[in-house]
Design an enzyme around this catalytic site. Structure first.
Site, PDB file in Angstrom:
ATOM      1  N   LYS A 200      50.986  52.880  49.657  1.00 53.64           N
ATOM      2  CA  LYS A 200      50.493  52.833  48.276  1.00 53.64           C
ATOM      3  C   LYS A 200      49.048  52.351  48.292  1.00 53.64           C
ATOM      4  CE  LYS A 200      51.285  50.865  43.735  1.00 53.64           C
ATOM      5  NZ  LYS A 200      52.251  50.246  42.840  1.00 53.64           N
ATOM      6  N   LYS A 224      43.579  45.076  42.864  1.00 47.28           N
ATOM      7  CA  LYS A 224      44.801  44.930  43.668  1.00 47.28           C
ATOM      8  C   LYS A 224      44.539  45.163  45.152  1.00 47.28           C
ATOM      9  CE  LYS A 224      48.009  45.991  39.877  1.00 47.28           C
ATOM     10  NZ  LYS A 224      49.322  46.570  39.520  1.00 47.28           N
ATOM     11  N   LYS A 255      51.637  57.393  47.892  1.00 51.22           N
ATOM     12  CA  LYS A 255      51.196  57.354  46.501  1.00 51.22           C
ATOM     13  C   LYS A 255      49.737  56.918  46.426  1.00 51.22           C
ATOM     14  CE  LYS A 255      51.848  54.587  42.428  1.00 51.22           C
ATOM     15  NZ  LYS A 255      52.241  53.316  41.941  1.00 51.22           N
ATOM     16  N   SER A 281      49.871  59.114  37.557  1.00 52.28           N
ATOM     17  CA  SER A 281      49.421  59.378  36.192  1.00 52.28           C
ATOM     18  C   SER A 281      48.028  60.008  36.131  1.00 52.28           C
ATOM     19  CB  SER A 281      49.451  58.068  35.403  1.00 52.28           C
ATOM     20  OG  SER A 281      48.694  57.065  36.059  1.00 52.28           O
ATOM     21  N   TYR A 320      55.166  63.499  36.375  1.00 56.07           N
ATOM     22  CA  TYR A 320      55.264  63.595  34.918  1.00 56.07           C
ATOM     23  C   TYR A 320      55.441  65.054  34.478  1.00 56.07           C
ATOM     24  CZ  TYR A 320      53.726  58.873  35.595  1.00 56.07           C
ATOM     25  OH  TYR A 320      53.675  57.582  36.040  1.00 56.07           O
TER      26      TYR A 320
HETATM   27  C1  PBG Z   1      53.595  49.169  39.546  1.00 57.46           C
HETATM   28  C2  PBG Z   1      53.345  50.633  39.582  1.00 57.46           C
HETATM   29  C3  PBG Z   1      52.158  51.325  39.341  1.00 57.46           C
HETATM   30  C4  PBG Z   1      52.488  52.678  39.378  1.00 57.46           C
HETATM   31  C5  PBG Z   1      53.834  52.787  39.692  1.00 57.46           C
HETATM   32  N1  PBG Z   1      54.357  51.507  39.805  1.00 57.46           N
HETATM   33  C6  PBG Z   1      50.795  50.814  38.970  1.00 57.46           C
HETATM   34  C7  PBG Z   1      50.074  49.913  39.864  1.00 57.46           C
HETATM   35  O1  PBG Z   1      50.472  49.639  40.994  1.00 57.46           O
HETATM   36  O2  PBG Z   1      49.077  49.389  39.397  1.00 57.46           O
HETATM   37  C8  PBG Z   1      51.524  53.798  39.129  1.00 57.46           C
HETATM   38  C9  PBG Z   1      52.133  55.104  38.774  1.00 57.46           C
HETATM   39  C10 PBG Z   1      51.214  56.086  38.149  1.00 57.46           C
HETATM   40  O3  PBG Z   1      49.989  55.905  38.075  1.00 57.46           O
HETATM   41  O4  PBG Z   1      51.725  57.099  37.680  1.00 57.46           O
HETATM   42  N2  PBG Z   1      53.362  48.443  40.677  1.00 57.46           N
END
Ligand code: PBG
Length: 330
Positions: A200, A224, A255, A281, A320
């Site tokens: 991630k 983050k 991701k 997203s 989505y």
């Molecule tokens: C939470 C989480 C996030 C997403 C999925 N779970 C956001 C982040 O880590 O800030 C993002 C999913 C997306 O952008 O569609 N930890």
């Protein structure tokens, strides 16, 4: 013809007409490859999310109905995300451990109504914390790895109790998969699987998601990068994912998806576990934005973007576009 053109070799023979192209198709995309994300809020009418066209925050009853519709369309899994009221957030993310919060109750009802649907729920504190980080903070304001892992391990057991099939740690703390596996086993949930958000990245493409759940965005100064992976680092991402496998993850995730196809492809060659890719997203939003301007064909961009993720090595895609894609197949 040019002398370097091999005698007789003509690729266009296999592109000649639809039936031929179907016969030699190497990658296919079907409804059962998809996991549909849903945003659940405590109550009130559906609220459209402007940066995620077509998506809304739904109250528990509407979420239940939507799960039924998705199931009818052939979708086998949903990923549920809570939109917590701002007043219920605190710096510890305490509501994550309250089994009576509306989200846990909503999961319980969905589980009862749709026993066959695979329920996937994030294990992370960001929807619950005022500061928006995925864990609790230490005195210096950095996310405290080990204290966070303890909380997440308890949260995973609460989710398993509600009948969640796949708990999905999305926090990127070190050691969380082993801790969650051990607490699920000790808690009497050896059959609950772990879908690890393994590779991630610290991506700006999560912006619309953070709008949706009302957590902090990069514009709000949240960073983050002390836990999510640097976008430049593919080898580190693969190593992190393989460690999740060694700790007992059942499925691994990359991701965002479309921007990290190299990582997906590399990991495909290194693990026998199912691979999940999250078309996040921002990937969805940018396709919609271009289509709105008339610069891209929405349906074709949807298909091509998802197909590319499958081709690179994903078995499953969280997207989505799930409902639209499923509708286009019937
Ligand atoms: C939470 C989480 C996030 C997403 C999925 N779970 C956001 C982040 O880590 O800030 C993002 C999913 C997306 O952008 O569609 N930890």
């Amino acid at each position: 013809m040019d002398a370097s053109f091999p005698p007789g070799r003509r690729f266009r023979r296999l592109r000649a007409k639809p039936a031929v192209r179907d016969l030699v198709r190497e990658t296919s995309l079907s409804t059962s490859d998809l996991i549909a994300p849903l945003f659940v809020k405590a109550d009130g009418p559906a609220e459209a999310i402007p940066s995620l066209p077509g998506m809304s925050r739904l109250n528990p009853a509407d979420t239940l109905r939507e799960c039924g519709e998705l199931g009818q369309l052939g979708i086998k899994a949903v990923a549920l995300f809570p939109c917590m009221p701002a007043a219920s957030k605190d710096d510890q993310g305490s509501q994550a451990l309250n089994p009576d919060n509306f989200f846990y109750q909503a999961i319980r009802k969905i589980r009862q109504a749709h026993p066959d649907l695979v329920l996937v729920v994030d294990v992370a504190l960001d929807p619950y914390t005022t500061h928006g980080h995925d864990g609790v903070l230490d005195a210096k304001g950095d996310v405290d790895n080990d204290r966070t892992v303890e909380i997440l391990a308890r949260m995973a057991v609460l989710l398993a109790k509600e009948g969640v099939d796949w708990v999905a740690p999305s926090d990127m703390m070190d050691g969380r998969v082993a801790a969650i596996r051990s607490s699920l086993d000790k808690g009497g949930f050896p059959s609950t699987a772990i879908l690890a958000y393994s590779a991630k990245f610290a991506s700006c493409y999560y912006g619309p998601f953070r709008d949706a759940v009302g957590s902090k965005k990069s514009g709000d100064g949240i960073d983050k990068r002390t836990y999510q992976i640097e976008p430049a680092n593919a080898r580190q991402a693969v190593a992190d994912a393989l460690l999740d496998e060694a700790e007992g993850a059942d499925l691994l995730m990359v991701k965002p998806a479309g921007l990290y196809l190299d990582v997906l492809h590399e990991l495909r060659g290194r693990t026998q576990l199912p691979l999940v890719a999250y078309q996040v997203s921002g990937e969805y939003a940018q396709i919609h934005a271009a289509a709105e301007k008339g610069w891209l064909d929405l349906d074709r961009a949807r298909e091509e973007s998802l197909l590319a993720i499958k081709r690179a090595g994903a078995d499953l895609i969280i997207t989505y576009f799930a409902k639209k894609m499923a509708q286009s197949r019937i």
